[in-house]
Design a protein around this motif. Sequence first.
Motif: not given
Ligand SMILES: Cc1cc2nc3c(=O)[nH]c(=O)nc-3n(C[C@H](O)[C@H](O)[C@H](O)COP(=O)(O)OP(=O)(O)OC[C@H]3O[C@@H](n4cnc5c(N)ncnc54)[C@H](O)[C@@H]3O)c2cc1C
Length: 376
Positions: A20, A25, A44, A53, A56, A176, A199, A301-302, A315, A318
Amino acid sequence: MKLMKSQTNDTLYTDVCIVGAGPGGALLSYLLNQKGISTLLIERQPHLHKSFRGELLNADGEAILNKHGLYSHIQEQGLLHLEQIQYWEEGNIIHTINPDPSKGEHHVGVHVPQDHLLEAITAQTEALSPLYQVRFNTVMTGLLRDKDGHVVGINVRQNGVPASIRASVVIGADGRYSAVRKHAGLAPEIRKHGYDLLWARIPAPPGWEPAVRMASMDGQQLALFSQYDGYVQIGWNIPEGGYAKLREQPFAPFVGKLVAAFPCLADSVAAHIKDWSDFVLLSVESSYSSKWAEDNVVLIGDAAHTMTPTGAFGLNAALEDADVLAELLMQMAQNKFTSSDVLQQLQVIRGSKVQQQLARQVHMESSFQQRYESFR
Ligand SMILES: Cc1cc2nc3c(=O)[nH]c(=O)nc-3n(C[C@H](O)[C@H](O)[C@H](O)COP(=O)(O)OP(=O)(O)OC[C@H]3O[C@@H](n4cnc5c(N)ncnc54)[C@H](O)[C@@H]3O)c2cc1C
């Protein structure tokens, strides 16, 4: 161990395989490359831009990016400092929250387009390790285990073709709906929050100051976020599961409420929000895995803790996880990855702050209306 490809089959070898390329990541990959740890980052999607994503950044996330010298590179790509939080009613501001310079605050948050954040981090990783690349179109499909059941890597489909990656540690930074979490049996506890989110993104009116604007709409929160590129992100809370019923109603009166709350948006709304299809529905839930690590697998993270959009924590959390985990992986590398016990420390170090933030979100959501009314 260096990243290597077997001469005889489609197996890659690395010390750390990160699944990810989201904020967690991508930052972890940068930090491990900085420490000279062999790392493979798979994603992916065919690119870095996921459809939704959080964008903010709060003071915690900004501090991490500054600590690692990345903030200035992101700033070069473009970001926007938000100057105020404003509470609105029927076209008027009824309350404002300003940054407090005595606490070192110069803004109330930063809008960072996700492509600017991720491209700046990956460009800096490439600068450290010219051979570094994110492997796009590569989906993790399962864990590889040895004859004793220990995790020794992952199975993937790369451009549809099955392959294996052997790794000392597998990081689930896959968001997530984490596949790593599922295959490692680290099931999360899921919580619904009583609302879903509509949204939409429309151009900001001329002269629109960079701010977070809040209003109360039928007792639910309506939030507008100024964006770097002259847009406004609209996040409109609606009752959980209520969208189908809402769509049975005429559209014009519904969107008319948005214009009544923010009359300066009238032209942009008329031009860009014409029917229900101009909104995207997001089903809101949070989750927390009671265990973030098992054997040679760890979640960040998520994948470990999904937050709702309230308070913009996800974000940033994470990024904080990646910062802590990089240090722990450094300890593992010093011990030549002979023991994975140290992976348990991530949850020990980060778990209580994450749980406080999850509780704070619930409080912010349940007290929004009361807080809003106190400003009248
Ligand atoms: C509408 C909305 C608004 C938000 N607003 C905010 C905000 O303003 N500020 C804030 O701090 N947070 C916000 N968040 C939360 C924030 O987007 C997430 O907490 C953050 O993106 C988590 O980062 P991450 O790197 O853990 O996961 P993600 O950003 O979800 O990245 C995970 C990555 O893994 C990849 N992946 C998934 N499964 C696989 C697989 N099997 N093989 C390979 N790759 C895979 C995905 O394609 C993705 O690119 C918001 C969320 C939403 C839904």
